[in-house]
Design an enzyme around this catalytic site. Structure first.
Site, PDB file in Angstrom:
ATOM      1  N   LYS A 152       0.854  -0.730  -0.071  1.00 46.79           N
ATOM      2  CA  LYS A 152       0.155   0.126  -0.338  1.00 46.79           C
ATOM      3  C   LYS A 152       1.311   1.221   0.029  1.00 46.79           C
ATOM      4  O   LYS A 152       1.895   1.323   0.747  1.00 46.79           O
ATOM      5  CB  LYS A 152      -0.741  -0.083   1.396  1.00 46.79           C
ATOM      6  CG  LYS A 152      -1.787   0.890   1.547  1.00 46.79           C
ATOM      7  CD  LYS A 152      -2.825   0.710   3.023  1.00 46.79           C
ATOM      8  CE  LYS A 152      -3.634   1.560   3.440  1.00 46.79           C
ATOM      9  NZ  LYS A 152      -4.477   1.274   4.091  1.00 46.79           N
TER      10      LYS A 152
ATOM     11  N   SER B  64     -10.065   1.128   3.298  1.00 45.92           N
ATOM     12  CA  SER B  64      -8.653   2.083   2.332  1.00 45.92           C
ATOM     13  C   SER B  64      -7.629   0.951   1.345  1.00 45.92           C
ATOM     14  O   SER B  64      -7.527   1.916   0.711  1.00 45.92           O
ATOM     15  CB  SER B  64      -7.972   3.130   3.729  1.00 45.92           C
ATOM     16  OG  SER B  64      -7.132   2.294   4.503  1.00 45.92           O
TER      17      SER B  64
ATOM     18  N   SER C 233      -9.257  -1.292   7.421  1.00 41.32           N
ATOM     19  CA  SER C 233      -8.866  -1.493   5.760  1.00 41.32           C
ATOM     20  C   SER C 233      -8.642  -2.507   5.214  1.00 41.32           C
ATOM     21  O   SER C 233      -7.873  -2.264   4.447  1.00 41.32           O
ATOM     22  CB  SER C 233      -7.860   0.130   6.436  1.00 41.32           C
ATOM     23  OG  SER C 233      -9.048   0.886   6.224  1.00 41.32           O
TER      24      SER C 233
END
Lengths: 476, 478
Positions: A79, A154, A178
């Site tokens: 990420k 997310s 997330s």
């Protein structure tokens, strides 16, 4: 089967048997990214050149049988919240659009050390604030299973990259769900370890007392492999857990016969999506069939979890994001040539709407006159949420719940309605408040007591053995 | 109407650790701007603080020295505000649960001793510095130097127990002496490593309720503490007497004008939005650590002063001067154990030694005269081998060359003539050569003794033992 569809342990076997080289594997994934990422938009940055160099080094290690780990030569993505030395790290925010860290996050350092190959950095909600990846300042990521739907968030870029076979594993972060929620949305395995099990150093902070890094994988075995590499005490993170890291794979074979699986009544609520409820009930039957004993448990403070979370997380975020002021790095908008104006314009144009909303919420809840009623009260209720779990785990080994109240929703469906969006995290949030580990597998969430990732993985593995979900791939 | 001032001080001291409070950057003063920085003290994304153990030990030492209770658990907190010298947008400090609380420090005031309560001691990190451009090209710009960012500080907050600026100054000095004695800070107010804010209010004498206070900032010398507080007491008193009201505010001391100027009112005060620092665990201090550090604590200034008076029998004034630093006190003790004459040793140090050190702006640690050599000189003078006056000359030479007194006395042929036969011969010669003066002396003009002594000294180039000269002259002149 395509190389890009394989699990880490399958790829690792082929690499060690020299059936394929790390460079070939990396090229296959880079090719796949070139082919489908225009549709999924899972990646913010692809580091093809560095990936091929790393793959060559991995081939060298494999040839010399030198420091070879199950991750050597395995292409992974992270990420874009993890700092990568010399590689742009944006947190999907304009304010860090040009930020190139001079240091690696501990997670990235450990992955590199294990011989893994970094393919690139995945899209996300700006500063990890969101449940759909629609809050990325750059572009939206699509769900590979259904392009009109969100991949969750997310860490939506990581989940989508996994589902679309654009990497063999990915690393996300989970502050209120997330990792687990996008994993559920994209039909992959997502593990949030115990708070502090994986170092937070170099991971851009959202809510420091809740943030935790964890892997996205195709199956539970891979999750065990990734966690082994990522976990461990870090002298650079005072909040990291100082305990031996076990070989998580060794837990898997034990099965779930005789394990007590707690079913919290507060998680099977009226108004729940009937399809989701049926899927989860079916999953529980699978566990029962595998020999687990289902026992009712109660987590009475569940109804306060979302409120507590949005006070604690936003308060910490308002402070953590204060450093983006245009003075030292990142975006600077300096038109009027005075300090206050620079602060205001930089932060106004650098942050997106959701980030601003949370900074304002958090600033408010910490303000004099409101602190007692909001932040402090929330911290106290947080203790009660934690106590709920502590009590429940006295009567069960793991707890099983749905991951999200609905399946992946449509793009744009909730983005205008933050409160509804916040409720997407209703089943995942308590776990962060309590600091306990949780894994989302298709289809359901299994929680364990602190640092008991072993039992969580073992239960998830037993479930996985009895189902075929993890073998399915979307047609993209 | 008679007014009484109520004063409390908040003192910041930089700790003398090699590295910063939460990272391994150097804390050395005076380096090129932004050369002692790293991602952690620059507040880059994702970095985390790791607490410096040495800094904690220093802070605990201070807490013990002023009789504070060291809390078994204290909590770091974030103090949030925006300023370019604060890279994270918050300062890591301690708030509701400080390191130590409830201490005391005694100060000497006219007519005795006064206890000043210490509310709390907490740890925090320093901020950086802003330099404002003044040249033609950079005026209107500000430059940020983050070398100081993250340097460890302790903040020592007193109770509002002081009533005069003299008391405040005495407290501040006593605090500084302790800090320097402990070796945890250099106590340098000019470099900013020892800083003081003063809370000042006034009330009618006998009133129990506190008046509205003003917080005075930018006080960077011991003199300014008195100037700033005196000015402020007068300002507030005048204000009340003329029917006005003191408003709660922060005021800046302008040392060039000797006045305090309003900086911001209570309404404009920052809301720092303190909350517990989630990146650090609560600081747990084991009782064993407090015990061990307490046992290893050096003798503190007051105890040393009192011991010098009681043990060496020297005046309190001498003891005060000699214990002004640990090094000077050690020097004195090294010398005195060889001279066995505490007062003479004190006189030599307070007189000659400190005078020369001051002229050279030199520290006693770098003094060319060792305590052994000073003791040697004192002994030679005491034995009468050389006169006190000669001793001073010898001392200057010792200071200039680092040689022993014996070497110098020998090389210069300075050994005092204490041989009675030798001196008698010389004195007889002088008496014979000055029959007139002898007559007048014997006729009652005894002031002429000085003339005979002077002649004898001239004849011996000052080496004659003055006591013996006096004795022999008196015998001969009757």
């Amino acid at each position: 089967m395509e190389l890009t569809s394989l699990t880490i342990h399958e790829l690792s076997e082929r690499l060690s048997r020299k059936e394929v080289s790390a460079v070939e594997v990396t090229k296959a994934f880079l090719g796949r990214i070139g082919e489908v990422d225009g549709k999924t938009r899972a990646y913010i940055t692809v580091t093809a050149e560095a990936a091929l160099e790393a793959a060559e080094r991995a081939d060298g290690m494999l040839a010399r049988k030198d420091d070879v780990t199950p991750m050597t030569g395995i292409p992974v993505s992270v990420k874009d919240i993890f700092c990568t030395r010399g590689i742009r790290t944006t947190c999907a925010s304009k304010i860090l659009g040009n930020f190139i860290p001079p240091y690696d996050s501990t997670v990235v350092k450990k992955l590199k050390g294990s011989g893994a190959v970094l393919l690139g950095k995945t899209n996300m909600d700006e500063f990890a604030m969101g449940s759909s990846t629609e809050n990325s300042a750059f572009f939206k990521t699509l769900n590979p299973w259904a392009p009109d739907r969100v991949p969750g968030g997310s860490s939506g870029g990581s989940a989508a990259a996994m589902a679309a076979s654009e990497c063999a594993a990915s690393v996300g972060t989970d502050t209120g769900g997330s990792i687990r929620q996008p994993a559920a949305c994209c039909g992959v395995v997502g593990l949030k370890p115990t708070y502090g099990r994986v170092s937070r150093f170099g991971m851009v902070a959202f809510a420091s007392s809740l943030d935790q890094a964890g892997p996205f994988t195709r199956d539970v075995t891979d999750a065990a492999i990734m966690l082994k590499v990522m976990a461990g005490h870090d002298p650079l993170d005072s909040t990291s857990v100082n305990m031996e890291v076990p070989d998580y794979r060794s837990f898997l074979a034990a099965g779930c016969k005789g394990l007590k699986v707690g079913i919290p009544k507060e998680y099977f609520i009226e108004g729940m999506d009937p399809d989701v409820e049926k899927a989860v009930r079916d999953a529980l039957d699978v566990l029962k069939g595998a020999g687990a004993e289902l026992v009712p448990v109660s987590l009475p403070h569940t109804e306060y979890a979302v409120a507590v979370y949005y006070l604690v997380a936003t308060a910490e975020a308002s402070s953590n994001l204060a450093r983006y002021d245009g003075v030292k790095y990142g975006l600077r908008v300096n038109e009027a040539g005075n300090l206050l104006d620079m602060y205001k314009k930089t932060r106004d144009s650098g942050f997106g709407g959701e980030v601003k909303r949370r900074i304002m919420l958090g600033t408010y809840s910490l303000s004099a006159g409101y602190y007692e009623a909001y932040y402090k009260k929330a911290s106290q209720v947080r203790t009660l949420v934690r106590d709920d779990f502590s009590a429940a785990f006295k009567t069960c080994d793991v707890i099983a719940t749905p991951t999200a109240p609905t399946a992946a929703f449509r793009l744009g469906e909730k983005i205008e309605d933050p409160l509804t969006m916040y409720l997407s995290d209703i089943f995942t949030i308590s776990c962060n408040l309590a600091g306990i580990p949780g894994i989302s597998v298709p289809c359901g969430l299994i929680l364990g007591w602190k640092v008991d990732e072993g039992t969580v993985l073992r239960t998830a593995y037993a479930y996985e053995q009895a189902t075929e979900w993890h073998k399915r791939r979307p047609a993209i | 109407m008679k007014f009484e001032a109520v004063i409390g001080l908040e003192v910041h001291a930089q700790l003398l650790t090699d590295s910063k409070l939460f990272c391994s950057c150097s804390t050395k003063f005076g380096a090129e701007p932004n050369t002692q920085v790293c991602p952690i003290c620059l507040g880059m994304p994702g970095v985390l603080p790791v607490l410096n153990r040495r800094a904690v030990e220093y802070a605990v030492k201070m807490a013990i020295a002023v009789d504070c209770t060291v809390n078994p658990k204290s909590v770091f907190a974030r103090k949030n505000y925006f300023y370019p010298d604060l890279p994270k947008g918050y300062q890591i400090s301690q708030y509701t649960e400080p390191l130590a609380e409830r201490g005391r420090l005694d100060i000497d005031i006219e007519g005795g001793r006064k206890k000043i309560g210490i509310t709390r001691i907490h740890m925090e990190e320093d901020a950086g510095k802003l330099l404002h451009g003044e040249g033609p090209e950079d005026s209107g710009y500000s430059f940020v130097d983050l070398n100081r960012t993250g340097v460890p500080l302790i903040e020592i907050v007193s109770e509002p127990d002081m009533r005069t600026s003299e008391e405040a100054q005495a407290y501040l000095k006593a605090l500084r002496d302790i800090i320097v004695y402990l070796g945890i800070s250099n106590g340098n107010m000019e470099e900013g490593s020892f800083r003081c804010d003063a809370n000042v209010s006034v009330r009618l004498a006998g009133e129990r309720k506190l008046g509205t206070k003003a917080e005075l900032k930018n006080i960077n010398s011991f003199k300014f503490v008195r100037d700033a507080i005196d000015y402020e007491i007068q300002r507030q008193t005048d204000l009340i007497e003329s029917g006005g009201k003191v408003v709660q505010e922060t005021r800046l001391f302008d040392s060039s004008k000797g006045v305090t100027i309003s900086m911001r009112s209570k309404e404009e005060a920052h809301d720092y939005r303190y909350f517990p620092e989630p990146d650090l665990l609560p600081l747990v201090i084991e009782a064993g650590m407090v015990e061990a550090l307490g046992a290893a604590l050096p003798e503190l200034p007051r105890a040393k002063r009192e011991r010098f008076v009681a043990g060496y029998g020297i005046p309190a004034y001498d003891a005060g001067v000699l214990t002004s630093t640990r090094e000077l006190a050690d020097y004195y003790e090294e010398a005195v154990k060889r001279t066995d004459d505490p007062k003479a040793t004190s006189n030599w140090i307070m007189g000659e030694l400190l005078r020369l050190l001051k002229e050279d702006n030199r520290d006693v640690r770098d003094c060319p005269v060792t305590p052994e050599n000073l003791a040697g000189l004192i002994t030679i003078v005491k034995k009468g081998e050389i006169s006190g006056k000669m001793g001073k000359e010898v001392f200057e030479e010792m200071y200039g060359t680092g040689k022993t007194p014996e070497e110098i006395v020998k090389a210069k042929g300075l050994v005092q003539i204490s041989d009675e036969a030798e001196l008698s011969g010389i004195i007889d010669g002088i008496i014979n050569a000055n029959p007139e003066s002898v007559e007048r002396y014997r006729a009652g003009k005894t002031q002429l003794m000085g003339f005979f002594v002077g002649e004898t000294m001239k004849a011996t180039k000052g080496r004659a033992n003055p006591k013996l000269v006096n004795k022999l002259l008196k015998e001969r002149l009757g």
